[in-house]
Design an enzyme around this catalytic site. Sequence first.
Site, PDB file in Angstrom:
ATOM      1  N   LYS A 277       0.831  -1.200   0.000  1.00 42.27           N
ATOM      2  CA  LYS A 277       0.000   0.000   0.000  1.00 42.27           C
ATOM      3  C   LYS A 277       0.870   1.255   0.000  1.00 42.27           C
ATOM      4  O   LYS A 277       2.028   1.211   0.413  1.00 42.27           O
ATOM      5  CB  LYS A 277      -0.889   0.028   1.250  1.00 42.27           C
ATOM      6  CG  LYS A 277      -1.936  -1.058   1.341  1.00 42.27           C
ATOM      7  CD  LYS A 277      -2.684  -0.943   2.666  1.00 42.27           C
ATOM      8  CE  LYS A 277      -3.756  -2.014   2.797  1.00 42.27           C
ATOM      9  NZ  LYS A 277      -4.870  -1.788   1.861  1.00 42.27           N
ATOM     10  N   ARG A 351     -10.423 -11.465   1.469  1.00 42.17           N
ATOM     11  CA  ARG A 351     -11.326 -12.462   0.879  1.00 42.17           C
ATOM     12  C   ARG A 351     -10.717 -13.860   0.911  1.00 42.17           C
ATOM     13  O   ARG A 351     -11.444 -14.853   0.916  1.00 42.17           O
ATOM     14  CB  ARG A 351     -11.701 -12.043  -0.536  1.00 42.17           C
ATOM     15  CG  ARG A 351     -10.575 -11.985  -1.531  1.00 42.17           C
ATOM     16  CD  ARG A 351     -10.888 -11.142  -2.745  1.00 42.17           C
ATOM     17  NE  ARG A 351     -10.956  -9.725  -2.404  1.00 42.17           N
ATOM     18  CZ  ARG A 351     -11.286  -8.769  -3.267  1.00 42.17           C
ATOM     19  NH1 ARG A 351     -11.588  -9.082  -4.519  1.00 42.17           N
ATOM     20  NH2 ARG A 351     -11.317  -7.514  -2.886  1.00 42.17           N
TER      21      ARG A 351
END
Length: 501
Positions: A277, A351
């Site tokens: 990130k 996920r």
Amino acid sequence: MTVPKLALSDNSEAALAKTKADVIVIGTVQGSDGLELAAGTDAVDAALGGTTADTLRDLGASGKAEEVVKLPTMGKLPAKVVFAVGLGKRDSDGAITQEQVRRAAGAAARALSGTTRALTTLSAVDLQGAVEGTVLGAYTFTQYKSAPGDGPVATVDVAAPESGTTKEHKAALKAATAIAESVLIARDLINTPPNDLFPASFADRAKKLADAGGLEIEVLDEKALKRKGFGGILGVGTGSSRLPRLVRVTYRGAKAKKKIALVGKGITFDTGGISIKPAANMDNMTSDMSGAAAVLASVVLAAKLKYPLEVTATIPLAENMPSATAYRPGDVLTMYGGKTVEVLNTDAEGRLVLADAMVRAAEDEPDYLIETSTLTGAQIVALGNRTAGVMGSDEFRDRVAGIARATGEGGWAMPLPEELRGELDSRLADLANVTGSRWGGMLAAGVFLREFVAENLPWVHIDIAGPSYNTSGPWGYTGKGGTGVPVRTIAAVLADIADNG
């Protein structure tokens, strides 16, 4: 976690004349012709000579939401000050909603910081809203401050909705306090920095909560995860020196009517892994385990409130770090249950751990599955910082979204478009963990999760990327940092299932 001591109190003029409170909180309403006094203020107004509304108007008060105006009692009451807190405008039916009371009580509780004792009459409008708002609004997280400053208000007398107190009032006070305290459990977990809260330490804290509540707990370490084939959790978590865990906490209510599976994302810190990130605001990723905190707090709450349900929280815990042992874009992971996933972006890690956990949770053959996670930045783009995206089985999705709005936590039903499934096709594996498109990211993540839901199992996915963590200033009963969303929604859904199946 420091919680104000709450007790029911009479709201008569005679009781007010003997109050030990330093401050009395009353509600005001933004009426069409200016400020009005809310229900429950009659005794206070009478003691002040019946001119309270006029005096507040003279001071510039309007009754707008969360406005707090201080009014000295001039010796007419034992309390030195009245805090008049705004509830805002009545709704289209002419009513003040529970959420308006909750926010007003929260604003008052923040203003009461450092007070020894207060009396609130907001409970005459709505008891549950006043109690929850008071407890949540008083919350501060000062564990790491050498000089924490004023603590929250120590004691709050809660005026009964009618003259005297009843068993129903006492039960409502107890339940509302338990709900609010469970939100604070989640907030404490979220606000704990990642050097102290990592998979193993989260599991330790879960065990303490489970043991205290008489709940069953199972903790799988990295060896057990490998032996049992939890490829998603291991793929994400083995890039960190602090290895992953899977925690399962179970409450078995007497005469349980339904079995509920709760699943929450527990990424204790998310760097994005190899797909790292940007540095700006990465510190907010300490909140990437908000879903895990919420479902742990919710199963503890289910036991406190003795819901006639069986509830199991399945919590995958991992730290997503870049290292020589981290998983890579291009890797193929074999998930729990056998499906394979090509990793195209290691920052779409939530996920992957959730897929393992959802398959495991379904092995218990639950009647419903509720999963919540800080899953996608796309949720914030689509719905902002205060409205969760709710996806899943159409009927259950709509039921949960409606309950979320009724609790004041907010939620909006979103679709799972079939055309997005094709965008998750992989040249190597059963599916990829992201699409090649920047559009519909929140929905695509829901479509991915749907691949791991047992057939015919009513399920819901609540994306709380924005609502779980407040990066702006305090408002209502919400301070900066972890919010505890969606604990109150899950509690209300469990209560609804207990009542209606």
